[in-house]
Design a protein around this motif. Structure first.
Motif, PDB file in Angstrom:
ATOM      1  N   THR A  87       0.916  -1.276   0.037  1.00 39.54           N
ATOM      2  CA  THR A  87       0.010  -0.031   0.026  1.00 39.54           C
ATOM      3  C   THR A  87       0.770   1.219   0.066  1.00 39.54           C
ATOM      4  N   TYR A 120      -2.855   3.971   2.536  1.00 42.05           N
ATOM      5  CA  TYR A 120      -3.851   4.396   1.553  1.00 42.05           C
ATOM      6  C   TYR A 120      -5.129   4.145   2.467  1.00 42.05           C
ATOM      7  N   GLN A 122      -9.057   4.289   2.139  1.00 36.52           N
ATOM      8  CA  GLN A 122     -10.162   4.299   1.381  1.00 36.52           C
ATOM      9  C   GLN A 122     -11.563   3.723   1.925  1.00 36.52           C
ATOM     10  N   THR A 123     -11.115   2.377   2.469  1.00 38.27           N
ATOM     11  CA  THR A 123     -12.463   1.492   2.937  1.00 38.27           C
ATOM     12  C   THR A 123     -12.984   2.054   4.241  1.00 38.27           C
ATOM     13  N   GLY A 128     -16.632  -0.934   1.319  1.00 41.79           N
ATOM     14  CA  GLY A 128     -15.482  -1.845   0.666  1.00 41.79           C
ATOM     15  C   GLY A 128     -15.338  -1.903  -0.638  1.00 41.79           C
ATOM     16  N   SER A 129     -15.986  -2.932  -1.143  1.00 39.13           N
ATOM     17  CA  SER A 129     -15.938  -3.228  -2.711  1.00 39.13           C
ATOM     18  C   SER A 129     -16.658  -1.983  -3.411  1.00 39.13           C
ATOM     19  N   PHE A 153      -9.447  -1.040   8.096  1.00 41.53           N
ATOM     20  CA  PHE A 153      -8.618  -2.062   7.661  1.00 41.53           C
ATOM     21  C   PHE A 153      -7.446  -1.223   6.962  1.00 41.53           C
ATOM     22  N   THR A 155      -3.726  -0.601   6.033  1.00 44.03           N
ATOM     23  CA  THR A 155      -2.626  -1.248   6.348  1.00 44.03           C
ATOM     24  C   THR A 155      -1.543  -0.234   6.757  1.00 44.03           C
ATOM     25  N   GLY A 359      -8.091  -6.813  -0.526  1.00 43.99           N
ATOM     26  CA  GLY A 359      -7.324  -5.237  -0.897  1.00 43.99           C
ATOM     27  C   GLY A 359      -7.094  -5.306  -2.406  1.00 43.99           C
ATOM     28  N   THR A 362     -11.801  -7.948  -4.483  1.00 39.63           N
ATOM     29  CA  THR A 362     -12.034  -9.021  -4.236  1.00 39.63           C
ATOM     30  C   THR A 362     -11.995 -10.094  -5.481  1.00 39.63           C
ATOM     31  N   GLN A 364     -14.159 -11.824  -6.583  1.00 40.01           N
ATOM     32  CA  GLN A 364     -15.493 -11.747  -7.101  1.00 40.01           C
ATOM     33  C   GLN A 364     -15.477 -10.277  -7.855  1.00 40.01           C
TER      34      GLN A 364
HETATM   35  C1  LIG Z   1      -5.531  -7.373   5.485  1.00 40.23           C
HETATM   36  C2  LIG Z   1      -6.368  -6.393   4.885  1.00 40.23           C
HETATM   37  C3  LIG Z   1      -5.736  -5.170   4.667  1.00 40.23           C
HETATM   38  C4  LIG Z   1      -6.347  -4.125   3.976  1.00 40.23           C
HETATM   39  N1  LIG Z   1      -5.815  -2.807   3.974  1.00 40.23           N
HETATM   40  C5  LIG Z   1      -6.647  -1.887   3.093  1.00 40.23           C
HETATM   41  C6  LIG Z   1      -5.745  -0.404   3.079  1.00 40.23           C
HETATM   42  O1  LIG Z   1      -4.732  -0.196   3.355  1.00 40.23           O
HETATM   43  N2  LIG Z   1      -6.554   0.654   2.857  1.00 40.23           N
HETATM   44  C7  LIG Z   1      -8.011   0.170   2.271  1.00 40.23           C
HETATM   45  O2  LIG Z   1      -8.544   1.476   1.948  1.00 40.23           O
HETATM   46  N3  LIG Z   1      -8.628  -0.977   2.521  1.00 40.23           N
HETATM   47  C8  LIG Z   1      -7.830  -1.972   2.846  1.00 40.23           C
HETATM   48  N4  LIG Z   1      -8.445  -3.313   3.021  1.00 40.23           N
HETATM   49  C9  LIG Z   1      -9.998  -3.004   2.776  1.00 40.23           C
HETATM   50  C10 LIG Z   1     -10.131  -4.002   1.319  1.00 40.23           C
HETATM   51  O3  LIG Z   1      -9.805  -3.235   0.468  1.00 40.23           O
HETATM   52  C11 LIG Z   1     -11.758  -4.371   1.577  1.00 40.23           C
HETATM   53  O4  LIG Z   1     -11.874  -5.390   2.489  1.00 40.23           O
HETATM   54  C12 LIG Z   1     -12.311  -4.840   0.300  1.00 40.23           C
HETATM   55  O5  LIG Z   1     -12.358  -3.706  -0.758  1.00 40.23           O
HETATM   56  C13 LIG Z   1     -13.494  -5.578   0.376  1.00 40.23           C
HETATM   57  O6  LIG Z   1     -14.356  -4.739   0.990  1.00 40.23           O
HETATM   58  P1  LIG Z   1     -15.227  -5.452   2.360  1.00 40.23           P
HETATM   59  O7  LIG Z   1     -14.369  -6.274   3.144  1.00 40.23           O
HETATM   60  O8  LIG Z   1     -16.121  -4.223   2.826  1.00 40.23           O
HETATM   61  O9  LIG Z   1     -16.177  -6.406   1.692  1.00 40.23           O
HETATM   62  P2  LIG Z   1     -17.525  -6.239   0.959  1.00 40.23           P
HETATM   63  O10 LIG Z   1     -17.420  -5.145  -0.065  1.00 40.23           O
HETATM   64  O11 LIG Z   1     -18.656  -6.078   2.015  1.00 40.23           O
HETATM   65  O12 LIG Z   1     -17.982  -7.709   0.292  1.00 40.23           O
HETATM   66  C14 LIG Z   1     -18.404  -8.650   0.898  1.00 40.23           C
HETATM   67  C15 LIG Z   1     -18.396 -10.168  -0.097  1.00 40.23           C
HETATM   68  O13 LIG Z   1     -19.194  -9.597  -1.083  1.00 40.23           O
HETATM   69  C16 LIG Z   1     -18.492  -9.786  -2.167  1.00 40.23           C
HETATM   70  N5  LIG Z   1     -19.261  -8.915  -3.225  1.00 40.23           N
HETATM   71  C17 LIG Z   1     -19.334  -7.448  -2.998  1.00 40.23           C
HETATM   72  N6  LIG Z   1     -19.750  -6.999  -4.105  1.00 40.23           N
HETATM   73  C18 LIG Z   1     -20.033  -7.746  -5.231  1.00 40.23           C
HETATM   74  C19 LIG Z   1     -20.441  -7.819  -6.428  1.00 40.23           C
HETATM   75  N7  LIG Z   1     -20.963  -6.905  -6.872  1.00 40.23           N
HETATM   76  N8  LIG Z   1     -20.609  -9.128  -6.818  1.00 40.23           N
HETATM   77  C20 LIG Z   1     -20.052 -10.272  -6.256  1.00 40.23           C
HETATM   78  N9  LIG Z   1     -19.799 -10.618  -5.360  1.00 40.23           N
HETATM   79  C21 LIG Z   1     -19.621  -9.155  -4.227  1.00 40.23           C
HETATM   80  C22 LIG Z   1     -16.893  -9.412  -2.128  1.00 40.23           C
HETATM   81  O14 LIG Z   1     -16.109 -10.252  -3.009  1.00 40.23           O
HETATM   82  C23 LIG Z   1     -16.956 -10.225  -0.621  1.00 40.23           C
HETATM   83  O15 LIG Z   1     -16.829 -11.521  -0.788  1.00 40.23           O
HETATM   84  C24 LIG Z   1      -7.725  -4.166   3.690  1.00 40.23           C
HETATM   85  C25 LIG Z   1      -8.278  -5.276   4.094  1.00 40.23           C
HETATM   86  C26 LIG Z   1      -7.837  -6.292   4.484  1.00 40.23           C
HETATM   87  C27 LIG Z   1      -8.538  -7.707   4.665  1.00 40.23           C
END
Ligand SMILES: Cc1cc2nc3c(=O)[nH]c(=O)nc-3n(C[C@H](O)[C@H](O)[C@H](O)COP(=O)(O)OP(=O)(O)OC[C@H]3O[C@@H](n4cnc5c(N)ncnc54)[C@H](O)[C@@H]3O)c2cc1C
Length: 378
Positions: A87, A120, A122-123, A128-129, A153, A155, A359, A362, A364
């Motif tokens: 990151t 970074y 953003q989340t 998240g996604s 989350f 990093t 990150g 995902t 998906q």
């Molecule tokens: C160890 C770690 C380090 C991280 N570091 C950073 C960082 O430095 N900065 C930062 O900003 N973020 C960071 N993140 C966050 C990371 O970017 C998010 O976890 C990621 O974007 C997924 O968001 P969420 O966890 O909210 O899951 P969600 O978006 O809630 O998704 C939940 C599930 O639904 C699925 N899903 C969601 N939308 C869809 C769709 N349209 N179609 C099909 N499936 C879908 C996803 O694949 C997932 O399986 C980190 C996460 C982790 C675990």
């Protein structure tokens, strides 16, 4: 193919990092893992090799080694057990690509030499996604933007000094309302929140970051609302290559240990490597690592040569995220019960690799991205 596309300089850089990994990372990994500590001394040595300035232009003290450079750094450091902070490389890429000369001159040089680390943000707990659902806001009053909101989350949140932060400057809009800021941890109203307890990657802290009327000079806005967020998401392609390479490094390390162990461990009067069931696992591991490596270098090569590679970067990350989990799982199986014990490193690799599949998109979201490109004939 990979040997044919790498320049002599890139091959030398890879050799240097591989040696560095063997001498300066591998012997010390477990100490840092046990203490759950960010490995500053190792990070600073990595920086001395140019590994932290890889996404920073030469004029700001970086090594500007492109997507292939990032792949080499991530694969080799990950293979040795303590990967370069991805990151940090991403945030530096953002600043290098989108900030003006004044901001670049102020922030990039200390990041290039590892004197400071970037993060970074953003989340958010509800975004998240779907980053466009973020609720953090930035309101301009006089010479300052006032940031309010909670990021999760993040990093290296507790060790970084320079943060790329996304927040809405227009709450009524989705992506078009998002702007990007460079935020220093010393700005008033910047709060480092809790450190998450997580499954692996103990040396890389994951924190909540809270902004309470955080005061950011107006000139630190470096990505303006409108098209800015979309452009910034484009630079995730490089991040995806780096993440794929981190997965490759872990998979390669697990494979090497399994290959060795299979020739030492005996059952039924012969090394387990003589059993066809084990041989097929070893072959499957090698086949899949090779496929993942080809995909990763293909994507990185295209990025470095200005060829559209959105699909290739998404494919490489989706494949490498899942391939590395399968490969490390097989490595653990080959180690039998010992593979489950902390003394054998595959246990740590199994935990570490899982976190790489979130990150940067995902699997998906990446599949959706691949389909989006396919359906537009790209
Ligand atoms: C160890 C770690 C380090 C991280 N570091 C950073 C960082 O430095 N900065 C930062 O900003 N973020 C960071 N993140 C966050 C990371 O970017 C998010 O976890 C990621 O974007 C997924 O968001 P969420 O966890 O909210 O899951 P969600 O978006 O809630 O998704 C939940 C599930 O639904 C699925 N899903 C969601 N939308 C869809 C769709 N349209 N179609 C099909 N499936 C879908 C996803 O694949 C997932 O399986 C980190 C996460 C982790 C675990």
């Amino acid at each position: 193919m990979i040997e044919a596309i790498l320049t002599d300089e890139q091959k030398m850089f890879r050799r240097t990092l591989r040696d560095f990994g063997a001498k300066e990372i591998k012997p010390y990994v477990q100490e840092y893992v046990n203490r759950k500590e960010f490995p500053w001394p190792i990070i600073r040595k990595m920086a001395a090799l140019g590994a932290l300035g890889i996404t920073i232009p030469l004029e700001y003290g970086g090594t500007e080694a492109g997507a292939i450079g990032v792949v080499i750094v991530m694969e080799e450091t990950s293979r040795a057990g303590l990967r370069a902070p991805l990151t940090h490389l991403g945030a530096c890429r953002n600043i290098s690509e989108f900030a003006n000369h004044e901001l670049r001159s102020r922030y990039l040089p200390p990041l290039a030499i590892g004197e400071k680390i970037a993060a970074y943000a953003q989340t958010e707990p509800w975004a998240g996604s779907d980053a466009t659902a973020m609720r953090a806001t930035a309101e301009l009053r006089g010479d300052y933007y006032f940031l309010n909101g909670t990021k999760c989350f993040i990093t290296n949140g507790e060790v970084a000094s320079t943060f790329v932060v996304l927040a809405k400057t227009d709450k009524t809009k989705k992506g078009e309302g998002i702007s990007g800021f460079i935020v220093e941890r010393d700005f008033p109203g910047f709060i480092v929140g809790k450190r998450e307890k997580k499954m692996g990657a103990e040396t890389s802290p994951t924190n909540e970051i809270i902004f309470e009327n955080c005061q950011v000079p107006r000139e630190n806005l470096f990505v303006a609302q409108g098209e800015g967020f979309k452009k910034m998401m484009g630079s995730f392609n490089g991040e995806r290559c780096g993440n794929s390479a981190a997965c490759l490094g872990l998979a390669q390390a697990a494979f090497e240990r399994a290959l060795k162990y299979s020739q030492e461990r005996e059952t039924f009067g012969q090394p387990i490597a003589m059993h066809q069931g084990i041989q097929w696992m070893l072959a499957d591991m090698a086949i899949q690592i090779n496929a993942g490596r080809l995909m990763t270098y293909d994507a990185a090569y295209k990025l470095d040569h200005g060829i559209r590679a959105v699909k290739e970067c998404a494919m490489a990350k989706a494949y490498c995220n899942e391939m590395s989990q399968r490969v490390i799982n097989m490595a653990m199986q080959i180690h039998g019960g010992y593979g489950y014990m902390e003394d054998y490193e595959v246990e740590r690799m199994y935990r570490d690799v899982r976190g790489l599949a979130f990150g940067g998109g995902t699997p998906q979201i990446l599949r959706s991205r691949v389909a989006y490109e396919l359906l537009r004939g790209r």
